[in-house]
Scaffold this active site. Structure first.
Site, PDB file in Angstrom:
ATOM      1  N   ASP A 264      15.697  25.984   7.430  1.00  0.00           N
ATOM      2  CA  ASP A 264      16.129  26.430   6.109  1.00  0.00           C
ATOM      3  C   ASP A 264      15.168  25.884   5.063  1.00  0.00           C
ATOM      4  O   ASP A 264      14.814  24.696   5.087  1.00  0.00           O
ATOM      5  CB  ASP A 264      17.536  25.935   5.793  1.00  0.00           C
ATOM      6  CG  ASP A 264      18.626  26.664   6.552  1.00  0.00           C
ATOM      7  OD1 ASP A 264      18.294  27.494   7.422  1.00  0.00           O
ATOM      8  OD2 ASP A 264      19.815  26.395   6.284  1.00  0.00           O
TER       9      ASP A 264
ATOM     10  N   ASP B  30      21.308  21.859  10.646  1.00  0.00           N
ATOM     11  CA  ASP B  30      20.012  22.529  10.736  1.00  0.00           C
ATOM     12  C   ASP B  30      19.076  21.687  11.619  1.00  0.00           C
ATOM     13  O   ASP B  30      19.267  20.483  11.782  1.00  0.00           O
ATOM     14  CB  ASP B  30      19.384  22.677   9.354  1.00  0.00           C
ATOM     15  CG  ASP B  30      20.212  23.551   8.431  1.00  0.00           C
ATOM     16  OD1 ASP B  30      20.864  24.483   8.918  1.00  0.00           O
ATOM     17  OD2 ASP B  30      20.216  23.266   7.208  1.00  0.00           O
TER      18      ASP B  30
ATOM     19  N   ASP C 231      23.556  25.483  13.145  1.00  0.00           N
ATOM     20  CA  ASP C 231      23.325  26.225  11.904  1.00  0.00           C
ATOM     21  C   ASP C 231      21.920  26.807  11.944  1.00  0.00           C
ATOM     22  O   ASP C 231      21.568  27.502  12.876  1.00  0.00           O
ATOM     23  CB  ASP C 231      23.552  25.314  10.705  1.00  0.00           C
ATOM     24  CG  ASP C 231      23.772  26.083   9.403  1.00  0.00           C
ATOM     25  OD1 ASP C 231      23.654  27.322   9.404  1.00  0.00           O
ATOM     26  OD2 ASP C 231      24.070  25.443   8.385  1.00  0.00           O
TER      27      ASP C 231
ATOM     28  N   ARG D 101      17.838  36.503  10.382  1.00  0.00           N
ATOM     29  CA  ARG D 101      17.119  35.602   9.455  1.00  0.00           C
ATOM     30  C   ARG D 101      15.730  35.248   9.968  1.00  0.00           C
ATOM     31  O   ARG D 101      15.431  34.101  10.282  1.00  0.00           O
ATOM     32  CB  ARG D 101      17.928  34.327   9.189  1.00  0.00           C
ATOM     33  CG  ARG D 101      19.305  34.588   8.619  1.00  0.00           C
ATOM     34  CD  ARG D 101      20.022  33.288   8.291  1.00  0.00           C
ATOM     35  NE  ARG D 101      21.348  33.555   7.749  1.00  0.00           N
ATOM     36  CZ  ARG D 101      22.212  32.612   7.371  1.00  0.00           C
ATOM     37  NH1 ARG D 101      21.872  31.343   7.486  1.00  0.00           N
ATOM     38  NH2 ARG D 101      23.394  32.937   6.898  1.00  0.00           N
TER      39      ARG D 101
END
Length: 315
Positions: free
Chosen positions: A155, A128, A151, A208
């Site tokens: 997050d 991330d 990734d 997302r």
């Protein structure tokens, strides 16, 4: 500029947040610029701590991990590998438009509180780019650029809470903003994962923006979705998401209910503009937003995001 001031309450709570300002800073300004609107209101980071300037990845990692309040100015593109922790009461702010992190590294906000990450370019993460986890609270992610991580760009998970994500630009990225990592983590996530996403620019990203589990309410407003190839917002297991005043342009699906193996959550949509875009699916009711905020018309938000999102706009 015409704005609609919206006020909401949760059980009579009145949390009035200061506006997140597009302030032009004087050269050499050390601390974060502006203050967050939304769930991250009150985040001050390193506050008035004497600033330090870092020009290497090793110096940045050392400063992030040190105890106590700090304002860390990142000068130029620095490199390190892996996810590196930042401790509480830190401001990490890039200098100018060409500073940030590359070389595979990312910032891990792990069990920390009162952290600001602002005006940084994030490129080529091997994991991330920013990870907020393990009950981290009072976090502001603002005016950053995110590119091509292996990734997620950002997050937020594992019981983290009271976060504002504002004025960022995500370009040519797959998994942008995940909120809640697992359908099986309800015991930790219920009652948490309250995040405000506003004035972000998703340019040619895939999915997302955000994908939400459990958080209720989650507030997604005045963002610009440009050429999103899969979906904009997804509300999944037990989530409640308010999606309002956003501009969806050439976006495959504006909003989804459920995603992958995750069941549908709740989603309320209003005052969004869809141009050559799929529908914003909606169902159910969402918990009230507990703060005051200024809602721009979607077309006005699009213009302001194009002019104001990303690095080099505030300092």
């Amino acid at each position: 500029m015409r704005k609609t001031v919206v006020r909401r309450g949760l059980a009579g709570i009145a949390a009035v947040a200061a506006a997140s300002a597009l302030t032009v800073a004087m050269p050499g300004v050390a601390s974060a610029v502006g203050s967050p609107t939304g769930f991250g209101a009150g985040t001050t980071g390193g506050g008035s701590a004497s600033p330090i300037t870092v020009t290497s990845g090793s110096a940045l990692v050392s400063a992030m991990k040190a105890s106590g309040a700090a304002v860390i100015r990142v000068q130029g593109m620095v490199s390190f590998t892996g996810m590196q922790d930042v401790t509480s009461n830190k401001t990490i702010i890039g200098v100018g438009a060409n500073s940030g992190i590359q070389g595979g590294g990312g910032i891990d906000v792990d069990g920390a509180t009162n952290v600001i990450i602002q005006n940084l370019n994030f490129r080529g993460g091997s994991d991330d780019l920013i990870n907020v986890q393990d009950s981290s609270t009072k976090i502001w992610i603002d005016h950053n650029n995110f590119f091509d991580s292996a990734d997620g760009a950002l997050d937020i998970k594992r019981g983290s809470d009271f976060v504002t994500v504002s004025w960022n630009k995500v370009q040519n990225h797959d998994k942008s903003f995940l909120l809640g990592h697992s359908d099986d983590n309800g015991s930790q996530d219920r009652g948490h994962l309250r995040v405000s996403y506003h004035h972000n620019w998703f340019a040619g990203s895939t999915q997302r923006h955000p994908r939400v589990r459990f958080g209720n309410p989650v507030h997604v407003y005045n963002n610009y979705y440009q050429g999103v190839t899969s979906y904009g917002v997804a509300s999944t297991v037990e989530a409640g998401v308010l999606v309002e005043g956003n501009y969806f342009e050439n976006t495959n699906r504006a909003c989804d209910l459920g995603q992958g193996d995750s069941p549908a959550g709740k989603l309320v949509q209003r005052n969004n503009t869809l141009v050559n875009s799929g529908a914003c699916a909606a169902t159910g009711t969402v918990n009230a937003i507990p703060y005051s905020y200024s809602l721009e018309p979607a077309a006005t938000a699009r213009t302001n995001v194009i002019n104001g999102a990303g690095v080099g706009k505030i300092a």
